[in-house]
Design an enzyme around this catalytic site. Structure first.
Site, PDB file in Angstrom:
ATOM      1  N   CYS A 170      39.955  74.482  39.131  1.00 47.67           N
ATOM      2  CA  CYS A 170      39.265  75.363  38.765  1.00 47.67           C
ATOM      3  C   CYS A 170      40.141  76.246  37.279  1.00 47.67           C
ATOM      4  O   CYS A 170      41.362  75.950  37.579  1.00 47.67           O
ATOM      5  CB  CYS A 170      39.118  76.660  39.632  1.00 47.67           C
ATOM      6  SG  CYS A 170      38.772  76.128  41.283  1.00 47.67           S
ATOM      7  N   ASN A 205      42.666  77.617  42.709  1.00 49.85           N
ATOM      8  CA  ASN A 205      42.734  76.624  41.818  1.00 49.85           C
ATOM      9  C   ASN A 205      43.493  75.431  42.478  1.00 49.85           C
ATOM     10  O   ASN A 205      44.898  75.691  42.325  1.00 49.85           O
ATOM     11  CB  ASN A 205      43.127  77.115  40.346  1.00 49.85           C
ATOM     12  CG  ASN A 205      43.303  75.736  39.522  1.00 49.85           C
ATOM     13  OD1 ASN A 205      42.801  74.759  39.619  1.00 49.85           O
ATOM     14  ND2 ASN A 205      44.197  75.944  38.528  1.00 49.85           N
ATOM     15  N   GLY A 206      43.072  74.668  42.889  1.00 50.41           N
ATOM     16  CA  GLY A 206      43.754  73.340  43.471  1.00 50.41           C
ATOM     17  C   GLY A 206      43.014  72.818  44.644  1.00 50.41           C
ATOM     18  O   GLY A 206      41.668  72.743  44.598  1.00 50.41           O
ATOM     19  N   MET A 245      51.974  40.400  44.787  1.00 47.89           N
ATOM     20  CA  MET A 245      50.709  39.846  45.005  1.00 47.89           C
ATOM     21  C   MET A 245      50.100  40.818  45.719  1.00 47.89           C
ATOM     22  O   MET A 245      50.365  42.039  46.012  1.00 47.89           O
ATOM     23  CB  MET A 245      50.441  38.559  45.323  1.00 47.89           C
ATOM     24  CG  MET A 245      51.041  37.669  44.603  1.00 47.89           C
ATOM     25  SD  MET A 245      50.742  37.762  42.970  1.00 47.89           S
ATOM     26  CE  MET A 245      48.931  37.560  42.618  1.00 47.89           C
ATOM     27  N   GLU A 272      50.103  48.564  31.679  1.00 55.09           N
ATOM     28  CA  GLU A 272      50.891  49.639  31.268  1.00 55.09           C
ATOM     29  C   GLU A 272      52.162  49.236  30.795  1.00 55.09           C
ATOM     30  O   GLU A 272      53.051  49.946  30.654  1.00 55.09           O
ATOM     31  CB  GLU A 272      51.181  50.500  32.508  1.00 55.09           C
ATOM     32  CG  GLU A 272      52.290  50.154  33.483  1.00 55.09           C
ATOM     33  CD  GLU A 272      52.547  51.199  34.543  1.00 55.09           C
ATOM     34  OE1 GLU A 272      53.211  51.998  34.260  1.00 55.09           O
ATOM     35  OE2 GLU A 272      52.236  50.996  35.754  1.00 55.09           O
ATOM     36  N   LYS A 293      48.729  49.259  45.526  1.00 56.01           N
ATOM     37  CA  LYS A 293      49.756  50.324  45.921  1.00 56.01           C
ATOM     38  C   LYS A 293      49.118  51.996  45.311  1.00 56.01           C
ATOM     39  O   LYS A 293      49.746  52.150  44.374  1.00 56.01           O
ATOM     40  CB  LYS A 293      51.109  50.085  45.190  1.00 56.01           C
ATOM     41  CG  LYS A 293      51.067  49.726  43.953  1.00 56.01           C
ATOM     42  CD  LYS A 293      52.603  49.288  43.260  1.00 56.01           C
ATOM     43  CE  LYS A 293      52.498  48.761  41.859  1.00 56.01           C
ATOM     44  NZ  LYS A 293      53.607  48.545  41.416  1.00 56.01           N
ATOM     45  N   CYS A 331      49.217  29.778  37.725  1.00 59.73           N
ATOM     46  CA  CYS A 331      49.914  30.174  38.914  1.00 59.73           C
ATOM     47  C   CYS A 331      49.989  29.325  40.095  1.00 59.73           C
ATOM     48  O   CYS A 331      48.605  28.970  40.441  1.00 59.73           O
ATOM     49  CB  CYS A 331      49.464  31.619  39.138  1.00 59.73           C
ATOM     50  SG  CYS A 331      50.196  32.442  40.671  1.00 59.73           S
ATOM     51  N   CYS A 341      56.933  36.765  42.798  1.00 65.86           N
ATOM     52  CA  CYS A 341      56.808  37.428  41.620  1.00 65.86           C
ATOM     53  C   CYS A 341      57.928  38.452  41.364  1.00 65.86           C
ATOM     54  O   CYS A 341      58.692  38.772  40.151  1.00 65.86           O
ATOM     55  CB  CYS A 341      55.548  38.157  41.229  1.00 65.86           C
ATOM     56  SG  CYS A 341      54.196  37.127  41.575  1.00 65.86           S
ATOM     57  N   CYS A 393      59.743  32.693  39.402  1.00 62.52           N
ATOM     58  CA  CYS A 393      58.378  32.218  39.222  1.00 62.52           C
ATOM     59  C   CYS A 393      58.593  30.591  38.886  1.00 62.52           C
ATOM     60  O   CYS A 393      58.941  30.526  37.699  1.00 62.52           O
ATOM     61  CB  CYS A 393      57.304  32.785  38.309  1.00 62.52           C
ATOM     62  SG  CYS A 393      55.741  31.768  38.359  1.00 62.52           S
TER      63      CYS A 393
END
Length: 1353
Positions: free
Chosen positions: A98, A329-330, A576, A996, A1064, A1229, A1235, A1240
């Site tokens: 809000c 608000n929350g 993995m 990312e 995760k 792979c 990893c 690897c």
């Protein structure tokens, strides 16, 4: 930036944008930290006011007093309305965020200017609100003010009534049933209750409204809005009058509950001081809808205003805000626990002010209302019981006072106040900006993290303003005498009666000095002093082994979890995903904890970072009876404080010797001498009875213990989680829960997830005696001694090993709390922030009541047999002399089945490298013959159509365009792998995902220098072709970290906001330092060798409005790119996805819990997130129910390996399909699962150049794989009689349960997955190919089109 802030948006109601106060000028630019998002979102063209939310809201806004649960499983048994336990399904159906603020006149002078200015400010909050499919039905807006007596007296005079006695008159703002007959019945009930209480009803006033400006869907559900005026004859003081009105309202609500129209009756307010005008309206529509607000006779000395953004896209009129005391608000993340604890303390809440009528004002919470409404109810109870609003908010939403230098040194009395109440009231934890008023005081406070913005300023004309952003009103800077922002945990109040403004420490000090809290604490509260760990084992190795076997330990648990924690003091990291079956589907026995998945925050509330927010987090717990919160006295301080929930044996012994706690040990075993069936249930009933008796006899500490000197074959231990949950729930139901604390003394707890489960279901502390014994055994073993002596392992003492284990558990608990945005373990206790996969209703109703278990599962007897399968190993002569390796983490022959296994990898490599169709058929057969691994393996296709020739089916080239690869960052995988995958997907016109980690600009241009499959541009790759491009079509944004630049963004076809990751969820990226090579560091603007562990991906996205703003910004920076938002499956994801769709996203991606990762704590990989089948179903159905499905493409990923997976997902509603781990396997792979080590063996997930040189893959391999999958899709479509994928999307009638038995139970219920609420109105192709959602015309366009604007390079 300052330049933008000078512009005022053009609107259809420009008069609302200015104040007529002549003392006010126009200055916006001088406030510290001026919000960029506020300015940009506020500026717009035309009637949309630049609100991206309104521009693209396509959701049916329906008033649902019955509380539709938006696609949650309707087949699972629900608790009755009389249940005393909060149900998660009800709670997650209501979420919101809000914009809020207040204006108050310090002279307590009531004027219409205050009301006008508040409407102006509210109009500037439109960007913080949501709206319905008609673009007019707002999610909610409202105003709280003093009662406008002049207005009402004018009405009374016109009605021939006497002027109202403002000192003895209560005014109720009432939402009545729309139906005339129901409305009359409701009025009759109201009048009767008032009369019964000795109040005189003076009259009813239909509130004049302009219904023509209400949106279509809001109008469909608009209540009959009236005001009732009652005279309170027998009370004099304001407090007594307000209490009498409160009792009346509670009695009315109780009386209405049994009526058919009961859920349609709602009091916005019933008070002698304040009144609330609100509704499902846009900000600027509120003043037009309620003509009262336009009247010059409507005067008030303060106003609280609120604009709601409901991520539940069926908002209700009553859930608009402000509530009766608060504008919030929350989001309260611990709401389920808060409600359960409030229910638990109902019988103990007593105060003289109620004159013995406490029973009449129960209950104090409602799981079917919003978290804001429940917080408001708790505050209302405290205030009506005599607390002032400041004290009530300090109790409910305490600041982070521990280690606060100012408070600890200058204001110790404030610390004493918080310490006193910490043991009485669990904090309502979560992001919150709270505005509040009782008519005499107006104030605002922030949560302990400060995760919502709040600015305040005061002017020379004695007006104080608080708002969730600046710029809401034109303001002459020269008139401002004070300004600032609320920091974490801070409060500001305005005393309207004495005309004073009190800032944070002044407020807190005044409240804290009201009682001698410090004296009471010193005399009554005690701290459990740390006691040294044991320095030797208490059992021989054979006995330890038997105990470990009996309680379900595996060699992986000991070696990879316990020993790692003992050696390093932190949770073990792995890689993995979780590719083993859910516990209920597994052919291997699992301990009870494995049926639970941790919930996590996404979008509507932020996960927090236990490193960055460590100062505001605490694991401290109080042991002992919680007193009567309505009364203040020294006896409430009689508790024991512990610094954390992990006890060693000696500390537990110390607690057991405390006579004030009167501890009682309750053994947790069940007797199977008369057979297994029924034995566990009987034992639990007996255990609950013993707990009940102990508490009634004065015990304040129940120790549930499975400790036994000698294990007995016919007396197995009750799973400690089941025992704790059952006792916790029993005590709640019997009103005894706050009279005692529960401690688990158990052998069956060794991982952070297991500690979290025990605490989440009611344990205040845990003594993991067998885990500690295992630590001691490990340290004393010859192997460990030799490794330390030879320098191959850091040397730790036996005490240090146990301390390391405890430290790792505590750090892990902080991380688990932070995933859900929770700061305090005391609030997490009993909050039940888990989902259940595979337990039946008899178990859930008994021990985990209120938790979501969508697919049903094991009965108590089946659970008893699974428990016995571990127990018997301790007594079998055939049992090996070492722990069994079940293969739950690492694949091993004979162990648990892994979806990504060596045989599968070899078969796939052979098929794609040789381009051999028969080899791919063998691969398909391997998948078809695998054990049941995922929920979709329990389903099969059916069709009433005749099959058709494959030649008539949509082409493979068309189908592969729906395929995507997972967001695997460059860094987690090697450059070779990343680029090969991107090139393959570009050849197919599919989409790869950058992850990312940024992207090298050299990849953004097509290759023109390829000779014999090699290019000097990308010399490390082979199998190339001229025209190949290595750019990732989807470029990922994770809070703007790691290589995200404007250039990166404009070179994308799609932009993905990573809110959560399947392996995760609730956590950020984790790239070990050894994988940060010079090249990776350059792309990520970092330094080589530095570990890159980002905060949670959405750490900077504190609310749904922030996400909508980021979507807006990405659309601005690259108008050609569609914006996707990546979510992870969990109960309530449909609610979240609806909010995302309203925020103007083009694509919503649903990831399953089995997604892969380069590095993550084992507990995160194994115990968070849910199956995508459930998440996809809920998302698809909720979007359809709310008219949003056509707005967004739904993409799903998680463990996809074949065309069968694609078609299953299509039938459940997905338009596009993501392949992660299997794409890596196709490019080489071998699933070595190392990893995270940078070792690897085939260079797929390593940055070491010598290993990368071994990379075997070529883009053509992945192209082959996807073409094979597409052909498999075509073949199945032909068998089903469909010629294109479009025709089966959302067609769950094509699915049916397979006739297949699973080992553990036949009670699984898949009806939710194969249920249907209808189909989208558009075809999937139409949805996927629609234009990118536009932001509409914005100020930037005007500026850039101005020929006088000069650009400087």
């Amino acid at each position: 930036m300052a330049f933008q802030s000078l512009f005022i948006p053009t609107t259809t109601t420009p008069q609302l944008l200015y104040s007529n106060n002549k003392n006010k000028g126009i200055v916006f630019g001088d406030f510290v930290g001026l919000s960029k998002k506020t300015r940009r979102r506020k500026i717009g063209i035309g009637s949309n006011r630049g609100s991206l939310v309104n521009k693209w809201c396509t959701v049916r806004s329906v008033l649902q007093f019955e509380g539709k649960n938006n696609g949650l499983n309707k087949k699972i048994k629900k608790k009755s309305d009389d249940s005393k336990v909060a149900n998660l399904e009800d709670i997650i159906a209501e979420r919101g965020a809000c914009g809020v603020g207040f204006i108050a006149n310090l002279d307590n002078k009531a004027t219409h200017e205050i009301v006008k200015d508040s409407l102006t400010a509210l109009g500037c909050m439109e960007h913080r609100g949501g709206c319905g499919a008609d673009n007019d039905s707002g999610d909610g807006s409202g105003l709280m003010t003093l009662i406008p007596w002049d207005l009402f007296n004018n009405w009374a005079n016109k009605q021939g009534l006497a002027s109202l006695d403002k000192s003895h008159t209560g005014v109720g703002m009432v939402f009545l049933p729309k139906d005339d007959d129901s409305m009359k019945q409701a009025k009759r009930v109201i009048i009767d209750i008032f009369k019964q209480e000795g109040l005189e009803v003076l009259g009813w006033r239909p509130v004049p409204v302009n219904a023509s400006i209400v949106g279509y869907f809001a109008k469909e559900t608009m209540p009959n809005i009236q005001q009732v005026f009652v005279k309170v004859l027998k009370e004099e003081g304001v407090g007594d009058i307000e209490r009498e009105l409160y009792i009346c309202r509670k009695l009315i609500e109780k009386a209405a509950k049994s009526e058919m129209w009961g859920d349609e009756l709602y009091f916005c307010s019933l008070s002698n001081q304040t009144i609330v005008y609100k509704g499902m309206l846009r900000s600027e529509a509120l003043g037009q809808f309620y003509s009262d607000l336009q009247s010059d006779l409507y005067k008030s000395s303060f106003a609280i205003y609120h604009r709601r953004y409901s991520t539940n896209t069926s908002p209700r009129w009553p859930l608009a805000q402000p509530m009766r005391f608060l504008g919030h608000n929350g989001e309260i993340n611990t709401i389920q626990g808060n409600l359960n604890w409030m229910q638990s303390r109902e019988t103990s809440l007593k105060s003289p002010v109620w004159h013995g009528r406490e029973n009449e004002i129960r209950p104090y919470g409602n799981p079917r209302a919003s978290d804001s409404a429940n917080l408001d109810s708790a505050a209302e109870l405290l205030i009506r019981s005599g607390r002032n609003p400041e004290a009530a908010l300090m109790i409910l939403v305490p600041e982070a006072y521990k280690n606060h230098p100012t408070l600890m040194i200058k204001y110790p009395e404030v610390v004493d106040f918080y310490d006193y109440y910490k043991g009485q009231m669990e904090a309502w934890d979560g992001p919150a900006l709270l505005l509040f008023s009782d008519g005499k005081t107006v104030g605002a406070c922030l949560d302990r993290n400060g995760l919502r913005p709040a600015r305040y300023w005061r002017t020379v004309d004695n007006v104080v303003y608080v708002a969730s952003e600046v710029g809401v009103l034109p303001m002459d800077e020269s008139k401002v005498t004070m300004k600032g922002r609320l920091g974490p945990g801070m409060m500001i109040t305005v005393d309207l009666q004495d005309g004073q403004v009190y800032e944070n420490t002044e407020v807190k000090k005044r409240v804290a000095l009201s009682h001698p809290y410090g004296k009471w604490l010193n005399e009554n509260m005690h701290t459990l002093k740390p006691v040294n760990f044991l320095s030797e084992t208490t059992m021989d190795n054979d006995a330890i082994l038997r105990h470990q076997q009996a309680f379900g330990y595996s060699s992986e648990d000991v070696q990879m979890v316990i020993e790692t924690m003992a050696a390093q003091g932190k949770e073990p990291t792995f890689c993995m995903g979780d590719d083993i079956p859910l516990a209920v589907l597994s052919q291997k026995p699992h301990i009870l904890y494995d049926y639970f998945k941790q919930r996590f925050a996404q979008v509507t509330n932020p996960a927090i970072d236990p490193l960055r927010e460590g100062l505001v987090m605490s694991l401290e717990v109080n042991i002992g009876k919680r007193g009567n919160i309505l009364e203040v006295g020294p006896e409430n301080a009689a508790q024991v404080i512990m610094s954390g929930p992990v006890l060693n044996e000696r500390e537990l012994e110390s607690l057991m010797k405390d006579p004030r706690l009167n501890p009682q040990i309750l053994p947790t075993f069940f007797d199977i001498r008369k057979g297994v069936d029924g034995s566990l249930e009987r034992a639990l009933q007996k255990l609950c009875e013993l707990a009940d008796d102990a508490v009634r006899n004065g015990s304040q500490l129940l120790i549930l213990s499975d400790r036994s000197e000698e294990l007995e074959p016919t007396r197995p231990a009750i799973p400690i989680l089941l025992a704790v949950g059952a006792v916790h729930q029993h005590l709640i139901q019997n009103g005894l829960r706050i009279s005692a604390s529960i401690v688990a003394d158990t052998a069956q707890c060794f991982s952070t997830h297991q500690f979290a489960c025990l605490i989440g279901y009611g344990a205040s502390a845990v003594c993991p005696h067998l885990a500690l014994e295992t630590c001691r055994q490990w340290r004393l073993s010859n192997k460990t001694v030799n490794l330390m002596r030879n320098g191959k392992m850091p040397t730790v003492t036996i005490e240090q090993a146990q301390r390391n284990f405890s430290k790792a558990v505590k750090s892990g608990l902080l991380k688990i709390l932070s995933k859900m945005g929770i700061s305090l373990l005391s609030s997490y206790c009993g909050a039940q922030i888990f989902e259940i996969y595979g337990l039946g209703s008899d178990i859930v109703d008994l021990a985990f009541c209120g938790s979501v278990s969508k697919i049903g599962g094991l009965s108590l007897d089946e659970l008893a047999r699974e428990t016995m399968s571990f127990w018997v190993k301790a007594f079998s002569e055939d049992t090996a002399k070492r722990l069994e390796n079940f293969g739950f983490i690492q694949f091993r022959p004979g162990g648990e089945y892994h979806g990504n296994n060596p045989e599968m990898s070899k078969l796939l490599h052979k098929a794609v490298r040789q381009k051999n169709e028969s080899a791919f058929t063998v691969y398909q057969q391997h998948l078809a013959n695998r054990p049941v691994n995922v929920l979709r393996d329990l389903l099969e296709f059916k069709s009433d159509r005749p099959s058709i020739p494959v030649g008539k089916v949509e082409s493979a080239a068309s189908i592969v365009q729906r395929f995507c690869t997972g967001g695997m960052s460059l860094g987690a995988i090697s450059r070779e792998t990343h680029e090969a995958i991107a090139i393959a997907m570009n050849r197919l016109c599919g989409k790869s995902n950058s992850g990312e980690g940024g992207e090298d600009p050299i990849r953004w241009s097509p290759l023109t220098d390829v000779v014999d499959g090699y290019s000097s541009t990308l010399p490390h790759l082979k199998g190339l072709q001229n025209g190949d491009t290595a750019t990732s079509a989807i470029k990922q944004v994770a809070s703007g970290r790691f290589g995200v630049t404007p250039t990166f963004l404009v070179n994308a076809d799609q932009l993905e906001i990573k809110i959560a990751q399947g392996a995760k969820p609730g956590e950020g990226g984790q790239l070990p330092g050894k994988k940060v090579s010079a090249y990776i560091a350059r792309l990520r603007n970092s330094k080589p060798g530095v570990p890159l562990i980002s905060p949670p991906p959405h750490h900077d996205i504190y609310s749904i409005e922030d996400l909508a703003q980021l979507i807006y910004d990405l659309h601005q920076v690259n108008p050609r790119a569609k914006v996707s938002v990546k979510l992870v499956a969990e109960a309530g994801i449909g609610t979240v996805a609806s909010g995302v769709a309203k925020g103007n996203a083009d694509i919503i991606q649903i990831s399953g819990h089995d997604g892969g990762t380069g590095a993550s704590p084992i507990s995160s990989i194994k115990h968070a997130g849910g199956p995508w089948e459930l998440g996809l179903t809920e998302t698809h159905q909720t979007l359809i129910e709310n008219g949003l499905r056509e707005r967004v493409t739904i993409r799903v990923d998680g463990g996809f390996k074949s065309g069968v997976d694609v078609l299953m997902a299509a039938a459940m509603g997905a338009d596009e399909y993501g392949f992660g781990s299997v794409a890596m396997i196709a490019t080489g792979c071998v699933m070595a699962r190392i990893c995270h080590t940078n070792n690897c063996p085939v260079g797929v997930a390593s940055q070491r150049e010598e290993l990368r040189a071994r990379f075997p893959g070529v883009p053509g391999d992945l192209v082959n794989f996807f073409l094979y999958v597409a052909e498999e899709v075509r073949g199945i479509l032909a068998q089903l009689g469909y010629d294109k994928l479009d025709d089966i999307i959302g067609r769950t009638e094509l699915l049916r349960p397979r006739s297949i038995s699973i080992v553990k139970t036949q009670q699984l219920d898949l009806s939710y997955i194969i249920s249907s609420v209808g189909l989208p109105k558009w075809s999937s192709t139409t949805i996927r190919t629609q234009d990118v959602h536009s932001n509409g015309a914005v100020l930037d366009d005007i500026l850039l089109s101005d020929p006088e604007v000069t650009f400087f390079s």
